[in-house]
Scaffold this motif. Sequence first.
Motif, PDB file in Angstrom:
ATOM      1  N   UNK A  99       0.919  -1.123  -0.106  1.00 44.04           N
ATOM      2  CA  UNK A  99       0.020   0.112   0.057  1.00 44.04           C
ATOM      3  C   UNK A  99       1.012   1.388  -0.080  1.00 44.04           C
ATOM      4  N   UNK A 100       1.916   1.106   0.723  1.00 47.06           N
ATOM      5  CA  UNK A 100       2.738   2.423   0.806  1.00 47.06           C
ATOM      6  C   UNK A 100       3.368   2.707  -0.735  1.00 47.06           C
ATOM      7  N   UNK A 101       3.640   1.695  -1.304  1.00 45.26           N
ATOM      8  CA  UNK A 101       4.061   1.709  -3.014  1.00 45.26           C
ATOM      9  C   UNK A 101       3.128   2.605  -3.594  1.00 45.26           C
ATOM     10  N   UNK A 102       1.765   2.186  -3.402  1.00 46.54           N
ATOM     11  CA  UNK A 102       0.603   2.760  -4.148  1.00 46.54           C
ATOM     12  C   UNK A 102       0.425   4.156  -3.730  1.00 46.54           C
ATOM     13  N   UNK A 103       0.536   4.443  -2.486  1.00 45.18           N
ATOM     14  CA  UNK A 103       0.517   5.619  -1.778  1.00 45.18           C
ATOM     15  C   UNK A 103       1.598   6.759  -2.357  1.00 45.18           C
ATOM     16  N   UNK A 104       2.729   5.928  -2.730  1.00 45.55           N
ATOM     17  CA  UNK A 104       4.032   6.964  -3.078  1.00 45.55           C
ATOM     18  C   UNK A 104       3.704   7.119  -4.250  1.00 45.55           C
ATOM     19  N   UNK A 105       2.741   6.559  -5.128  1.00 52.87           N
ATOM     20  CA  UNK A 105       2.598   6.966  -6.439  1.00 52.87           C
ATOM     21  C   UNK A 105       3.546   6.281  -7.367  1.00 52.87           C
ATOM     22  N   UNK A 106       4.101   5.016  -6.885  1.00 52.76           N
ATOM     23  CA  UNK A 106       4.881   4.105  -7.715  1.00 52.76           C
ATOM     24  C   UNK A 106       4.143   3.535  -9.012  1.00 52.76           C
ATOM     25  N   UNK A 107       2.776   3.152  -8.839  1.00 49.71           N
ATOM     26  CA  UNK A 107       2.284   2.671  -9.941  1.00 49.71           C
ATOM     27  C   UNK A 107       1.372   3.334 -10.849  1.00 49.71           C
ATOM     28  N   UNK A 108       0.508   4.286 -10.203  1.00 52.04           N
ATOM     29  CA  UNK A 108      -0.306   5.163 -10.986  1.00 52.04           C
ATOM     30  C   UNK A 108      -0.384   6.467 -10.274  1.00 52.04           C
ATOM     31  N   UNK A 109      -0.940   7.459 -10.943  1.00 53.44           N
ATOM     32  CA  UNK A 109      -1.021   8.869 -10.511  1.00 53.44           C
ATOM     33  C   UNK A 109      -2.138   8.672  -9.258  1.00 53.44           C
ATOM     34  N   UNK A 138       8.333   9.275   2.864  1.00 59.68           N
ATOM     35  CA  UNK A 138       9.620   9.732   2.187  1.00 59.68           C
ATOM     36  C   UNK A 138       9.890   9.014   0.862  1.00 59.68           C
ATOM     37  N   UNK A 139       9.170   7.939   0.625  1.00 59.55           N
ATOM     38  CA  UNK A 139       9.292   7.481  -0.455  1.00 59.55           C
ATOM     39  C   UNK A 139       8.632   7.984  -1.831  1.00 59.55           C
ATOM     40  N   UNK A 140       7.679   8.990  -1.406  1.00 56.83           N
ATOM     41  CA  UNK A 140       7.090   9.608  -2.337  1.00 56.83           C
ATOM     42  C   UNK A 140       8.090  10.639  -2.914  1.00 56.83           C
ATOM     43  N   UNK A 141       8.722  11.073  -2.123  1.00 58.00           N
ATOM     44  CA  UNK A 141       9.909  12.058  -2.457  1.00 58.00           C
ATOM     45  C   UNK A 141      10.904  11.536  -3.171  1.00 58.00           C
ATOM     46  N   UNK A 142      11.250  10.217  -2.686  1.00 61.75           N
ATOM     47  CA  UNK A 142      12.355   9.229  -3.680  1.00 61.75           C
ATOM     48  C   UNK A 142      11.874   9.227  -4.888  1.00 61.75           C
ATOM     49  N   UNK A 143      10.582   8.689  -5.131  1.00 62.45           N
ATOM     50  CA  UNK A 143       9.870   8.765  -6.592  1.00 62.45           C
ATOM     51  C   UNK A 143       9.932   9.928  -7.269  1.00 62.45           C
ATOM     52  N   UNK A 144       9.535  11.047  -6.671  1.00 56.59           N
ATOM     53  CA  UNK A 144       9.756  12.440  -7.550  1.00 56.59           C
ATOM     54  C   UNK A 144      10.974  12.841  -7.788  1.00 56.59           C
ATOM     55  N   UNK A 145      12.103  12.430  -6.982  1.00 53.50           N
ATOM     56  CA  UNK A 145      13.411  12.823  -7.243  1.00 53.50           C
ATOM     57  C   UNK A 145      13.926  12.261  -8.248  1.00 53.50           C
ATOM     58  N   UNK A 146      13.675  10.801  -8.272  1.00 56.45           N
ATOM     59  CA  UNK A 146      14.316   9.808  -9.351  1.00 56.45           C
ATOM     60  C   UNK A 146      13.510  10.084 -10.659  1.00 56.45           C
ATOM     61  N   UNK A 147      12.076  10.454 -10.582  1.00 58.53           N
ATOM     62  CA  UNK A 147      11.747  10.833 -11.957  1.00 58.53           C
ATOM     63  C   UNK A 147      12.418  12.127 -12.564  1.00 58.53           C
ATOM     64  N   UNK A 148      12.485  13.314 -11.574  1.00 58.13           N
ATOM     65  CA  UNK A 148      13.150  14.370 -12.122  1.00 58.13           C
ATOM     66  C   UNK A 148      14.689  13.948 -12.629  1.00 58.13           C
ATOM     67  N   UNK A 149      15.238  13.110 -12.109  1.00 55.53           N
ATOM     68  CA  UNK A 149      16.745  13.012 -12.413  1.00 55.53           C
ATOM     69  C   UNK A 149      16.583  11.958 -13.705  1.00 55.53           C
ATOM     70  N   UNK A 150      15.924  10.932 -13.788  1.00 56.02           N
ATOM     71  CA  UNK A 150      16.126   9.945 -14.713  1.00 56.02           C
ATOM     72  C   UNK A 150      15.138  10.177 -16.098  1.00 56.02           C
ATOM     73  N   UNK A 151      14.033  10.828 -15.828  1.00 53.74           N
ATOM     74  CA  UNK A 151      13.155  11.205 -16.862  1.00 53.74           C
ATOM     75  C   UNK A 151      13.439  12.620 -17.291  1.00 53.74           C
ATOM     76  N   UNK A 152      13.651  13.358 -16.562  1.00 53.84           N
ATOM     77  CA  UNK A 152      13.659  14.893 -17.059  1.00 53.84           C
ATOM     78  C   UNK A 152      15.102  15.419 -17.178  1.00 53.84           C
ATOM     79  N   UNK A 153      16.170  14.310 -16.681  1.00 54.37           N
ATOM     80  CA  UNK A 153      17.456  14.878 -16.809  1.00 54.37           C
ATOM     81  C   UNK A 153      17.677  15.945 -15.664  1.00 54.37           C
TER      82      UNK A 153
END
Lengths: 431, 313
Positions: free
Chosen positions: A348-358, A379-394
Motif C-alpha cells: 500500500x505504501x508503494x501505491x500511496x507513494x505513486x509508484x504504480x499510478x497517479x 519519504x518514498x513519495x519524494x524518492x519517487x519524485x526525485x528519481x523521476x526528475x533525475x532519470x526522466x527529466x535529466x
Amino acid sequence: MIKFLSIAIKDSKELLRDRKGLFLILGFPLFFMLIFGFAFGGMGQENETHNLAIVNYDQGAVFPTTNAKINFGNNLTTVLKDTKYEDSETHIFNVTKTTENNANNIIKNSNADALLIIPKNFSQAMVNLLSSNINQNALSSSSSSASSGPTSSNSNVTAKLIIRGDSSSVSFGVSQAILVGIIGNYQDQVVNNVKKSVSGSSSSQIEYIKTDVESASGTSSFTTFDFLAPGMMVFAILLLATTVASGLTREVESGTLKRLKLSKMRSFDLLFGGLIPWSLIAALQILILLGVAIAIGFHWQGGTNSIILAMIVAIIGGVASVALGMIIASFAQNDRQATNLGTLVTVPVSFLSGAFFQLPQVVMGNFMGNTVEIYDLLPWRHTLLALRRILIYGGNWNDISYQVAWMVVLTVILFSIGVVLFSKMRLQAEK
Amino acid sequence: MNDYIIDAQEITKEYDGFKAVDGLNLQIKKGEVFGFLGPNGAGKTTSISMMVGLLKPTSGQILIDGVKIEKIDKGMIGICPQELVLWEHLTSLESLKLMGDMYDVPGDVLKERAHKLLEDLFLDEKANTLVINLSGGMKRRLNLALALIHSPEIVVLDEPSEGLDPQSRRVLWNFINSLRDDEGKTVILTTHLMDEADKLSDRIAIIDHGKLLRLDTPENLKKDIGEGDVVEILLSNSEENNDALNILKEMEEIESVIEINNKLDVRALNAVSKLPSIMKNLEEEKISIEDLSVRQNTLEDVFIELTGTGLRE
C-alpha cells in the motif's frame, strides 16, 4: 573495532553469503521491472493525443527590419496545435487556450495533462534573439510540478516558459518531455532561420514564423514504461523494509539478538550498523534496475551524474525502508509474520507513494510555495519524485533539493521512531 | 570482599498471576561450579534469565558481586544458551571476533583468546569454516566458546551437553573443570544429566514450582535424602506393586518407597540389614519377588525423591 562497523561487516557477510536470499532481494524487483517493461514499454506513444492547456500572456513585439507586429506566443500555440507524431497523422496535443486561474482548475481536475504558460515578453525575447543573431540561451524553458509557482521574466532578452502539471502523472511526464523537445526544435529553427536570413537567404521572417512543425522528431520514444520505471525502483527500495524486518525477526527468533543484547552493544550499534549494507543494497538495486530498464527501452535522461544522484536518492530511500523494517520487526513475532506484515505495509505504501499510478490530489496546504499533499508525508513519495526528475527529466541537484530535504527530514523521523520502538520492544530486558 | 558473587534475594516472577519463580533466595560462591536442577517448567530458565539480567523480576533483587544487576558491567557474565545461538553464515573465527568486538575486547587479546578457545574446544581446524557446515557437536562447542570470548567472571551453561556424544561430553566436562580450577570462574550449570551435575558441581540447588527445595553439596544431598542406600525390588506380578507399596510404607525402619519404571525403590539407612524384614513382610502377604538389588543412593534418586515422578510439560 567500532561496534557498529563490526555489525555492518557481519550483516554484509551474511547478506553476500546467503546467495539465495540475495538473489531474491535483487531478483524480485528485477522481475517486476521486466514485466512492466514488456507490458508498457511500447505504450504511451501510440498516437495518443495529450490535452494541453495554454495560457498566452505574450504581448507581441515589433520586428525591427520589417516594422511588422508579430506574436511568437500565438505562433508557438499554432505550432503546438498542428504538431503531429513522427510518421503519423495524429496530433500530439489537443490545445485549449485559457486563463491561468482556469488552467489551474483544469490541471487539478485532471482535464489537461499539462499547462504551458507563455510569458508576456516571449515575442520581445525572440525578436531580441533574432536581431542580435547570436546563438545563446535567449529562451529557456523549465518544467515544474503543480506546486511550483510561475517565474516572471527578469530582462528583455530572457523569457521563461513554464510547463506546469502534476509531476506524479504519467501523462504529464510524457507531455512535458514532448513539449521540451518541440520548444527546443522551435528555438533551433528560429536561430537557423536568422542565420539563413543574414547570409542572404530569400526566406523572410514572416514566412518562418508561419512555419508549422508537422511532426516532432523523437516523440515516438516516450512510453508509459519511462514513467513507471522509477516507480519500480521505489517499489524495490520499499521491499527492503520487508527483508530487513524479516532479517531482524530472524535474529530475534534464532536467539542471536539475545546474545547481542547481553553484550555491550547498544541499540544504535545494531541498527546503524545494519543501515550500511542495506543502504548499499538500495543503491545497487537502483544501478541494476536502471541498467535493466535501459536495456528494455527506458529513455534515460542525463549522464553519469544522474546515476550518482539517483544512487544518493536511493540510499536515503533505503534508510527510510530500513527504518520501516525496524518498526515492522518491533511487532512481528516471527519471520513469517514479518514477511506478511511487511508486504501488508510496503505494497500500500508503494501505491500511496505513486509508484504504480497517479494519485488523486489530497492537498494539505502550502509550504515554501509548494503544495503539500498527504502523500508527501511518505519519504518514498519524494524518492519517487526525485528519481523521476533525475532519470526522466535529466534534473540536477537543484531540481531535487526540495525532495531530498523532505526525504532526509522524514527519514530521520522514521529512523528515530524505528530505533526507539525496536529498542523498547526487542532490546530491553523483558518484563 | 564478597564471598558470594551472585546473591538472589527473594526474587519472584509472576505471569498473569502464575508464579514461575516464588521468593527464591540463592547465593552462589565465587569460583564454584553451581548445579541448578529442576524438572521441566520448574523455573530454572526464568531464574537464570533474571540472574543474568535478561528478565526483570516482579519483586526481589539480584546482586552481582554486591552490585545491583542493572548496574553491573555486562562483561561480567557469559551465557551459553541451551539452543544453538549462532550466525550460520559466519565462520567460527568470525563469530568469535564479532562477539569479542561487542564486548570491547582489544584486538590483539581477542585474536589470541579466539584461537585459544578454538584450540581448547577442538575447533581450531574449523576456524574458517562457515557455521552452517559444522557438525552438531562442533556447533555446541562454538556456542560455548561464544559465551567465553570476553572472559566473563560468571559463566552460565544451560544444558551444555544436550545432544553431545560421550566423547564430546568428556571434552566439555574437562573444559568446565578447567574454567573453575585454572581460571577461577564461577560456573552455573543447568542440566538434566544427574551424573553430569554430580561429577561437576561443587553445590547443587534443586528447585520445583519456582521454589528452592534443597541446596547443598552432591555428597550431602545423597546422604541426607534416603540416607544412603536404595533397594530396588521387581515383583513377579506388577499388579501387586500397590499392595507391596502399602506394606513397605508401614515399616518404620524404611525411609521412603516409590514406584519407578515398574520397580519399587526402597530407601533405607543400612539397607542390607533391612532386607530380611522387607522380604518377610512381603512373603507373608504372598507377594513374590522376582529380582532384588541394593545400590548406593544417586543424585537422580534425590532428585526424584524431592520432585516426584509425575511427568512435567
